[in-house]
Design a protein around this motif. Structure first.
Motif, PDB file in Angstrom:
ATOM      1  N   ASP A  68       0.830  -1.211   0.000  1.00  0.00           N
ATOM      2  CA  ASP A  68       0.000   0.000   0.000  1.00  0.00           C
ATOM      3  C   ASP A  68       0.861   1.257   0.000  1.00  0.00           C
ATOM      4  OD1 ASP A  68      -2.354  -1.447  -0.048  1.00  0.00           O
ATOM      5  OD2 ASP A  68      -2.711  -1.265   2.117  1.00  0.00           O
ATOM      6  N   GLU A  69       1.923   1.268   0.820  1.00  0.00           N
ATOM      7  CA  GLU A  69       2.797   2.433   0.865  1.00  0.00           C
ATOM      8  C   GLU A  69       3.525   2.614  -0.465  1.00  0.00           C
ATOM      9  OE1 GLU A  69       6.435   4.411   3.471  1.00  0.00           O
ATOM     10  OE2 GLU A  69       5.715   2.423   4.012  1.00  0.00           O
ATOM     11  N   ARG A  70       3.969   1.521  -1.051  1.00  0.00           N
ATOM     12  CA  ARG A  70       4.647   1.597  -2.346  1.00  0.00           C
ATOM     13  C   ARG A  70       3.717   2.163  -3.408  1.00  0.00           C
ATOM     14  NH1 ARG A  70       4.649  -0.763  -6.867  1.00  0.00           N
ATOM     15  NH2 ARG A  70       3.311  -2.468  -6.217  1.00  0.00           N
ATOM     16  N   GLN A  71       2.486   1.678  -3.432  1.00  0.00           N
ATOM     17  CA  GLN A  71       1.514   2.173  -4.407  1.00  0.00           C
ATOM     18  C   GLN A  71       1.191   3.648  -4.185  1.00  0.00           C
ATOM     19  OE1 GLN A  71      -1.864  -0.464  -4.276  1.00  0.00           O
ATOM     20  NE2 GLN A  71      -0.817  -2.072  -5.433  1.00  0.00           N
ATOM     21  N   ALA A  72       1.112   4.066  -2.923  1.00  0.00           N
ATOM     22  CA  ALA A  72       0.831   5.467  -2.615  1.00  0.00           C
ATOM     23  C   ALA A  72       1.975   6.362  -3.099  1.00  0.00           C
ATOM     24  CB  ALA A  72       0.609   5.642  -1.113  1.00  0.00           C
ATOM     25  N   ILE A  73       3.207   5.921  -2.894  1.00  0.00           N
ATOM     26  CA  ILE A  73       4.361   6.699  -3.340  1.00  0.00           C
ATOM     27  C   ILE A  73       4.396   6.762  -4.864  1.00  0.00           C
ATOM     28  CG2 ILE A  73       6.890   6.748  -3.440  1.00  0.00           C
ATOM     29  CD1 ILE A  73       6.831   5.553  -0.558  1.00  0.00           C
ATOM     30  N   GLU A  74       4.129   5.653  -5.514  1.00  0.00           N
ATOM     31  CA  GLU A  74       4.126   5.640  -6.974  1.00  0.00           C
ATOM     32  C   GLU A  74       3.017   6.526  -7.535  1.00  0.00           C
ATOM     33  OE1 GLU A  74       4.082   1.501  -8.082  1.00  0.00           O
ATOM     34  OE2 GLU A  74       6.241   1.301  -7.745  1.00  0.00           O
ATOM     35  N   ALA A  75       1.850   6.528  -6.892  1.00  0.00           N
ATOM     36  CA  ALA A  75       0.753   7.393  -7.337  1.00  0.00           C
ATOM     37  C   ALA A  75       1.135   8.861  -7.164  1.00  0.00           C
ATOM     38  CB  ALA A  75      -0.523   7.076  -6.562  1.00  0.00           C
ATOM     39  N   LYS A  76       1.774   9.175  -6.049  1.00  0.00           N
ATOM     40  CA  LYS A  76       2.199  10.550  -5.821  1.00  0.00           C
ATOM     41  C   LYS A  76       3.248  10.954  -6.855  1.00  0.00           C
ATOM     42  CE  LYS A  76       3.107  13.744  -2.161  1.00  0.00           C
ATOM     43  NZ  LYS A  76       3.076  13.939  -0.721  1.00  0.00           N
ATOM     44  N   ASN A  77       4.139  10.040  -7.206  1.00  0.00           N
ATOM     45  CA  ASN A  77       5.138  10.331  -8.233  1.00  0.00           C
ATOM     46  C   ASN A  77       4.490  10.562  -9.588  1.00  0.00           C
ATOM     47  OD1 ASN A  77       7.284  10.301  -6.490  1.00  0.00           O
ATOM     48  ND2 ASN A  77       7.955   8.246  -7.026  1.00  0.00           N
ATOM     49  N   ASP A  78       3.432   9.831  -9.883  1.00  0.00           N
ATOM     50  CA  ASP A  78       2.698  10.073 -11.132  1.00  0.00           C
ATOM     51  C   ASP A  78       2.137  11.494 -11.145  1.00  0.00           C
ATOM     52  OD1 ASP A  78       3.230   7.520 -12.086  1.00  0.00           O
ATOM     53  OD2 ASP A  78       1.273   6.707 -11.463  1.00  0.00           O
ATOM     54  N   ARG A  79       1.579  11.912 -10.012  1.00  0.00           N
ATOM     55  CA  ARG A  79       1.044  13.276  -9.925  1.00  0.00           C
ATOM     56  C   ARG A  79       2.171  14.304 -10.036  1.00  0.00           C
ATOM     57  NH1 ARG A  79      -1.857  10.564  -6.011  1.00  0.00           N
ATOM     58  NH2 ARG A  79      -0.726  11.547  -4.274  1.00  0.00           N
ATOM     59  N   ARG A  80       3.324  13.992  -9.471  1.00  0.00           N
ATOM     60  CA  ARG A  80       4.473  14.897  -9.593  1.00  0.00           C
ATOM     61  C   ARG A  80       4.887  15.048 -11.058  1.00  0.00           C
ATOM     62  NH1 ARG A  80       6.933  12.207  -4.371  1.00  0.00           N
ATOM     63  NH2 ARG A  80       6.656  13.912  -2.879  1.00  0.00           N
ATOM     64  N   ARG A  81       4.917  13.942 -11.785  1.00  0.00           N
ATOM     65  CA  ARG A  81       5.279  14.010 -13.216  1.00  0.00           C
ATOM     66  C   ARG A  81       4.268  14.874 -13.981  1.00  0.00           C
ATOM     67  NH1 ARG A  81       6.199   8.599 -11.925  1.00  0.00           N
ATOM     68  NH2 ARG A  81       8.426   8.081 -11.893  1.00  0.00           N
ATOM     69  N   GLU A  82       2.995  14.711 -13.670  1.00  0.00           N
ATOM     70  CA  GLU A  82       1.970  15.532 -14.312  1.00  0.00           C
ATOM     71  C   GLU A  82       2.169  17.010 -13.969  1.00  0.00           C
ATOM     72  OE1 GLU A  82      -1.830  13.991 -13.107  1.00  0.00           O
ATOM     73  OE2 GLU A  82      -1.503  12.084 -14.126  1.00  0.00           O
ATOM     74  N   SER A  83       2.496  17.282 -12.722  1.00  0.00           N
ATOM     75  CA  SER A  83       2.739  18.669 -12.302  1.00  0.00           C
ATOM     76  C   SER A  83       3.921  19.265 -13.036  1.00  0.00           C
ATOM     77  CB  SER A  83       2.985  18.739 -10.798  1.00  0.00           C
ATOM     78  OG  SER A  83       1.827  18.414 -10.081  1.00  0.00           O
ATOM     79  N   ILE A  84       4.981  18.496 -13.166  1.00  0.00           N
ATOM     80  CA  ILE A  84       6.168  18.978 -13.881  1.00  0.00           C
ATOM     81  C   ILE A  84       5.801  19.315 -15.317  1.00  0.00           C
ATOM     82  CG2 ILE A  84       8.426  18.298 -14.790  1.00  0.00           C
ATOM     83  CD1 ILE A  84       8.814  16.722 -12.108  1.00  0.00           C
ATOM     84  N   ASP A  85       5.055  18.441 -15.973  1.00  0.00           N
ATOM     85  CA  ASP A  85       4.616  18.707 -17.350  1.00  0.00           C
ATOM     86  C   ASP A  85       3.788  19.991 -17.418  1.00  0.00           C
ATOM     87  OD1 ASP A  85       5.878  16.400 -18.224  1.00  0.00           O
ATOM     88  OD2 ASP A  85       4.034  15.205 -18.300  1.00  0.00           O
ATOM     89  N   TYR A  86       2.897  20.173 -16.445  1.00  0.00           N
ATOM     90  CA  TYR A  86       2.065  21.375 -16.402  1.00  0.00           C
ATOM     91  C   TYR A  86       2.933  22.623 -16.207  1.00  0.00           C
ATOM     92  CZ  TYR A  86      -1.060  24.920 -14.585  1.00  0.00           C
ATOM     93  OH  TYR A  86      -1.730  26.099 -14.382  1.00  0.00           O
ATOM     94  N   PHE A  87       3.862  22.571 -15.249  1.00  0.00           N
ATOM     95  CA  PHE A  87       4.731  23.722 -14.993  1.00  0.00           C
ATOM     96  C   PHE A  87       5.558  24.084 -16.224  1.00  0.00           C
ATOM     97  CE2 PHE A  87       4.812  22.327 -10.305  1.00  0.00           C
ATOM     98  CZ  PHE A  87       3.746  23.145  -9.969  1.00  0.00           C
ATOM     99  N   ILE A  88       6.042  23.077 -16.933  1.00  0.00           N
ATOM    100  CA  ILE A  88       6.832  23.333 -18.140  1.00  0.00           C
ATOM    101  C   ILE A  88       5.965  24.017 -19.196  1.00  0.00           C
ATOM    102  CG2 ILE A  88       7.989  22.205 -20.084  1.00  0.00           C
ATOM    103  CD1 ILE A  88       9.102  20.168 -18.011  1.00  0.00           C
ATOM    104  N   ALA A  89       4.742  23.527 -19.373  1.00  0.00           N
ATOM    105  CA  ALA A  89       3.836  24.139 -20.348  1.00  0.00           C
ATOM    106  C   ALA A  89       3.515  25.576 -19.952  1.00  0.00           C
ATOM    107  CB  ALA A  89       2.551  23.318 -20.457  1.00  0.00           C
ATOM    108  N   GLU A  90       3.283  25.816 -18.667  1.00  0.00           N
ATOM    109  CA  GLU A  90       3.005  27.171 -18.197  1.00  0.00           C
ATOM    110  C   GLU A  90       4.207  28.085 -18.404  1.00  0.00           C
ATOM    111  OE1 GLU A  90       0.238  28.837 -16.755  1.00  0.00           O
ATOM    112  OE2 GLU A  90      -0.674  27.154 -17.778  1.00  0.00           O
TER     113      GLU A  90
END
Length: 71
Positions: free
Chosen positions: A42-64
């Motif tokens: 569960d902890e591993r999956q939570a960290i991986e999900a958060k990392n997915d959101r981080r990657r999305e945020s990075i993509d958004y910040f770059i586009a902005e």
């Protein structure tokens, strides 16, 4: 009276967000590499999900940041 809309440092602030988010991503990836056998699934999956959101945020910040640079 509201403050005037000052966007002169938006690109710099966005780059700071990119750098900070990327650093957190790398730290958590390193944590998973080092401790994956010590943490729950569960902890591993939570960290991986958060990392997915981080990657999305990075993509958004770059586009902005690109939008700010254009105009």
């Amino acid at each position: 009276m509201p403050k005037p809309d000052d966007r002169s440092d938006n690109e710099e602030r966005l780059q700071d967000h990119i750098d900070h988010t990327f650093a957190n991503l790398r730290k958590s990836e390193h944590y998973l590499d080092e401790h994956s056998d010590e943490i729950s699934e569960d902890e591993r999956q939570a960290i991986e999900a958060k990392n997915d959101r981080r990657r999305e945020s990075i993509d958004y910040f770059i586009a902005e940041k690109k939008d700010e640079a254009r105009g």
